[in-house]
Motif scaffolding. Structure first.
Motif, short mmCIF file in Angstrom:
data_model
loop_
_atom_site.label_atom_id
_atom_site.label_comp_id
_atom_site.label_asym_id
_atom_site.label_seq_id
_atom_site.Cartn_x
_atom_site.Cartn_y
_atom_site.Cartn_z
N ASN A 55 34.98 61.72 51.04
CA ASN A 55 34.75 62.63 49.92
C ASN A 55 36.02 62.72 49.08
O ASN A 55 36.39 63.80 48.62
N MET A 123 34.09 71.12 54.62
CA MET A 123 33.26 71.27 53.43
C MET A 123 31.85 71.75 53.75
O MET A 123 30.98 71.77 52.87
N TYR A 160 28.13 77.06 50.46
CA TYR A 160 27.75 75.73 49.97
C TYR A 160 29.00 74.89 49.73
O TYR A 160 29.81 75.18 48.85
N ARG A 161 29.17 73.84 50.54
CA ARG A 161 30.26 72.86 50.47
C ARG A 161 31.64 73.52 50.52
O ARG A 161 32.58 73.06 49.89
N LYS A 162 31.74 74.58 51.34
CA LYS A 162 33.01 75.29 51.44
C LYS A 162 33.07 76.06 52.75
O LYS A 162 32.06 76.59 53.22
N SER A 210 27.41 62.02 47.17
CA SER A 210 27.15 62.80 45.95
C SER A 210 28.46 63.19 45.30
O SER A 210 29.33 63.78 45.95
N LYS A 213 28.42 68.79 42.88
CA LYS A 213 27.70 69.85 43.59
C LYS A 213 26.38 70.14 42.87
O LYS A 213 26.21 69.80 41.69
N GLU A 279 32.64 68.87 40.59
CA GLU A 279 32.74 67.80 41.58
C GLU A 279 32.72 68.31 43.02
O GLU A 279 33.28 69.35 43.33
N GLU A 280 32.03 67.53 43.87
CA GLU A 280 32.21 67.65 45.32
C GLU A 280 33.41 66.82 45.75
O GLU A 280 34.16 67.21 46.64
#
Length: 286
Positions: A55, A123, A160-162, A210, A213, A279-280
């Motif tokens: 990532n 993440m 979410y992603r954190k 991906s 986000k 961005e992710e």
């Protein structure tokens, strides 16, 4: 612990791009990791921690960092009843296979997600309705002052992603809780998830997965496709024609090619739809 000099980072990221690390280390134990951090501090060199590089987009320049790769860190799995401890360097998908073979269920929907447990915890990686935070009993962390401590999953601040608990700390491993499962059914689910990934995602090209986000009320891929950006290229970087939220290395892409294409996609989507993509993917050296 051996510190290497002038190491190319291309083979340490899923994008297969990146410049050269002035200093580089791959610790396999917590003790070796502490040694690396102490060396960087003693020599007044900024350090950067990375896992499997899945990532991450690295610039093409020489990086005056000590890059510490954790893909070998504590790479073992231990089972106790319904719980599994997995070190930060264990591949997430390897842990999933282990649970299925051990007649444990809960992680199958994340099958095929690339990268390590450390990165997944940092993440809160997830797919098809399952996130790693849902299964986490405890996270084992190394603090900035060199002390090892644990945080309960319920207190880790997964979103979410954190994961709030990881910020400013380094993941050493985690303990995960599973239910007893039917191995044949778990294997069926895994096979179906992998089939869907192969059908919808450009797995034939290097990518970070991906790029963006999920915007509230939208899907990033749908917005990008709506703007007619599938197949758009800058140098060797291309918006995937299979899934528009993937920007791939279609051959010979530089980090700058990919970064510039990401920025152009963001600009066009904002202009055409009014949605600001976030961005992710993380950046190093830009």
């Amino acid at each position: 612990m051996r510190i290497r000099e002038n190491v190319s980072l291309k083979n340490y990221t899923s994008y297969r791009t990146g410049g050269t690390a002035r200093f580089f280390a791959e610790p396999s134990t917590t003790e070796e990791l502490v040694e690396c951090l102490a060396w960087a501090e003693k020599n007044s060199i900024e350090h950067f921690i990375m896992g499997g590089g899945c990532n991450l987009l690295i610039s093409d320049q020489i990086l005056d960092h000590t890059v510490i790769v954790l893909s070998n860190l504590n790479r073992h799995i231990l089972r106790k009843h319904k719980k599994i401890y997995a070190g930060a360097g264990v591949l997430l998908d390897s842990m999933i296979v282990y649970t299925i073979r051990s007649y444990m269920t809960g992680a199958e929907n994340m099958s095929g997600i690339p990268g390590t447990l450390g990165g997944a915890l940092a993440m809160n990686a997830g797919a098809f309705g399952t996130e790693i935070g849902m299964l986490t009993d405890e996270i084992e962390l190394l603090s900035a002052d060199g002390s090892v401590f644990t945080v309960k999953g319920a207190d880790a601040g997964f979103s979410y992603r954190k994961t709030l608990a990881v910020e400013g700390n380094i993941v050493l491993g985690g303990t995960f809780l599973f239910e007893e499962g039917d191995r044949a059914e778990s294997e069926r689910i895994r096979k179906e998830i992998l089939r869907k990934r192969a059908l919808k995602q450009p797995l034939e090209y290097p990518s970070c997965g991906s790029v963006f986000k999920r915007p509230e009320g939208h899907y990033a891929g749908e917005l990008i496709e709506r703007c007619g950006l599938k197949g758009k290229r800058i140098g060797g970087a291309m918006v995937s024609v299979k899934h528009a939220n993937f920007i791939v290395n279609a051959g010979g892409a530089t980090g700058s090619d990919i970064k510039n294409l990401i920025e152009e996609v963001k600009l066009i989507v904002l202009k055409e739809t009014g949605v600001q993509l976030e961005e992710e993917v993380k950046y190093l050296g830009f």
